[in-house]
Structures are given as structure tokens and as C-alpha cells.
Design a protein around this motif. Sequence first.
Motif, mmCIF file in Angstrom:
data_model
loop_
_atom_site.group_PDB
_atom_site.id
_atom_site.type_symbol
_atom_site.label_atom_id
_atom_site.label_comp_id
_atom_site.label_asym_id
_atom_site.label_seq_id
_atom_site.Cartn_x
_atom_site.Cartn_y
_atom_site.Cartn_z
ATOM 1 N N UNK A 30 0.820 -1.213 0.000
ATOM 2 C CA UNK A 30 0.000 0.000 0.000
ATOM 3 C C UNK A 30 0.856 1.266 0.000
ATOM 4 N N UNK A 31 1.859 1.302 0.866
ATOM 5 C CA UNK A 31 2.593 2.538 1.115
ATOM 6 C C UNK A 31 4.010 2.558 0.549
ATOM 7 N N UNK A 32 4.655 1.366 0.466
ATOM 8 C CA UNK A 32 6.090 1.355 0.203
ATOM 9 C C UNK A 32 6.913 1.805 1.400
ATOM 10 N N UNK A 209 7.910 13.576 4.196
ATOM 11 C CA UNK A 209 6.539 13.400 3.704
ATOM 12 C C UNK A 209 6.526 12.333 2.615
ATOM 13 N N UNK A 210 5.468 11.522 2.624
ATOM 14 C CA UNK A 210 5.328 10.387 1.713
ATOM 15 C C UNK A 210 4.110 10.624 0.826
ATOM 16 N N UNK A 211 4.248 10.386 -0.471
ATOM 17 C CA UNK A 211 3.156 10.603 -1.418
ATOM 18 C C UNK A 211 2.258 9.368 -1.457
ATOM 19 N N UNK A 212 0.989 9.539 -1.050
ATOM 20 C CA UNK A 212 0.060 8.405 -1.018
ATOM 21 C C UNK A 212 -0.418 8.070 -2.422
ATOM 22 N N UNK A 213 -1.076 6.922 -2.555
ATOM 23 C CA UNK A 213 -1.621 6.529 -3.865
ATOM 24 C C UNK A 213 -2.683 7.506 -4.348
ATOM 25 N N UNK A 214 -3.297 8.223 -3.398
ATOM 26 C CA UNK A 214 -4.327 9.207 -3.759
ATOM 27 C C UNK A 214 -3.714 10.544 -4.149
#
Length: 312
Positions: A30-32, A209-214
Motif C-alpha cells: 500500500x505505502x512502500x 513526507x510520503x506521497x500516497x496513492x491518492x
Amino acid sequence: MAARIPTLDINRFESDRDAFVAELGAAYREWGFAGIRNHGIPQAEIDAAYDVFKRFFALPEETKKKYHVPGGGGARGYTPFGVETAKGAQHFDLKEFWHIGREIPDDSKYREVMPPNLWPEEVPGFREHGYGLYQALDRLGSRVLSALALHIGLAEDWFADKTDFGNSILRPIHYPPITADDIPNVRAGAHEDINLITLLVGASASGLEVLSRKGEWVPFTADADTIVVNIGDMLQRLTNHVYPSTTHRVVNPPAAEARKPRYSVPFFLHPNPDFLIDVLPSTVTADNPSRYPEPITAQGYLEERLREIKLK
């Protein structure tokens, strides 16, 4: 927000293996990204390493530059401020860093692409604490890879002989205080990591900060006892994107916080230089056909990417 990216107790790999492997695998699909706690690296060991790294970065510029290797692609020693630039970015990152690599014998077949380490003589204990942390994170990374291997149907020790001489790097980073407002640069531009997995120990301030699938940027500031572990492009390629290499960045903090330095220490876990990154057959399905028909060696892939981020 940060709680949306799971943090898991790695002790459960021994006590509750199947459930842990399933939860860890799901988090990475989901996140990596995931947080790993109860990792077994004593806080005193982490603090001692941070202390010697901070003392190095506090040295005069001309002293630090003695340890810069022109044409070395930043592989060992010091890389000055304003060099590394995220792939596709216009502006360089606001950081300086040091690279510690694996200690190997001079007659190793990998010596040509894995040069000897440099050690700053001005900082007592740098080698002891720096390489001690390298080895501790290398061991922890191997445990994480064992769980990830099981999740996709490989043997637990599948990665062991493919990473035992891995060209892995410990990178102490110093982000100096930001003294000007409205600059276009950020501390670390949006990027994905090159390697198999990255282990980030003890960031001294928020900003990751992490870029979500959304398409949303999700802050991920881990607790003091948690190491952040994320998937890199090599593992994404090997697993045909079953494990995604997620875009992340380090943003500049609000004005008062920006005037403070930030330190972080990622460990980039790489395969052996001659490992062939070839899509695992078990990750190819009708819904997920192979995205990479041509294999590439880990060293070839690394060199390609170092050129893209202006280190070569």
C-alpha cells in the motif's frame, strides 16, 4: 495523519511470524513505507553515531573538503552542500552528507566498484561508531528482507547470498539552518530511492513526507524508538511493482524551525554489484505483466541513476 502509515513490532517476526509477514507485506504494497520498532539497536549506539556525525559537519569547510573525492560519484567520503539534485528537479537539495560503505578486502572482486572508506582523522570515534551503526542496520535490513521474501513466496533466506557483499551505503546528512525566506530549494526534493530498501534512523526533526496513492503528501515523523524502512527502485523492479518505491521528500519547516539544523542518517541497502535485477516470475500475472523484459545488473542500474541525480 502519520498513523496512517503502519508501524510494526519486528519481534513478532519470531513470535507471530505469519501474521507479521502478512501485515508487513500489506503495508509495503500500500505505502512502500513502514515503521519498525523494537529493532534491537540500542539508543546509546544511535546517539553516539549522531554525535560523531554532528562533530564532523561542524568542522570548517576547507577541512571537510579534504574528504571530497572529485569524480567519485560521492561513493565514499564527503559530498559538499549544493551538489545532489533530485531526478528531474531544477534546484539542488539543501544538504551536505558523508558516505560510509562496506568494508571489503582489497583482493575482493568488487574492489573496483566499492572503494575503501575514508575516515576523518579530526573526529575521534567516527569510524567505530559510524561503522558500528552501518553493521547494525545491515543486520536489521536483512531481517526485513527475510519477511518481505516470505510475503511473496520466496525462501526466507532468498536475499542472503545476494546482499552479503551489497554495495550498501550509510549516509549521515546535515541540512543546515535555512536563513533566507522564499527560496525555491527544499531540503530534499521529491524522489524515490535507488536501492532495495532504505532504513532511516532517528531523524532529528519533522519534515519527511510520503506521497500516497491518492496523491496526498502524508507527514511521517517516527517515534524515537522507530526506524523508518521504505522500498527502493531496485526492489520495485525486481518485484514488478508488487512492492512500490514511493515518492517522498523532506520539506522546509516553518520559519522558526527552519533556522535550526536537521540531521538524519539513512542506510541504503543494496544488492551485490553483479546481482542481476530480473523480474521475479512469481510477481508476473495476467493483471501485472512484466514491466521490465530486460534485466540489468545492480551496478549498471546504480550508475545510471547516479548520473540522473548529478552525483556522476
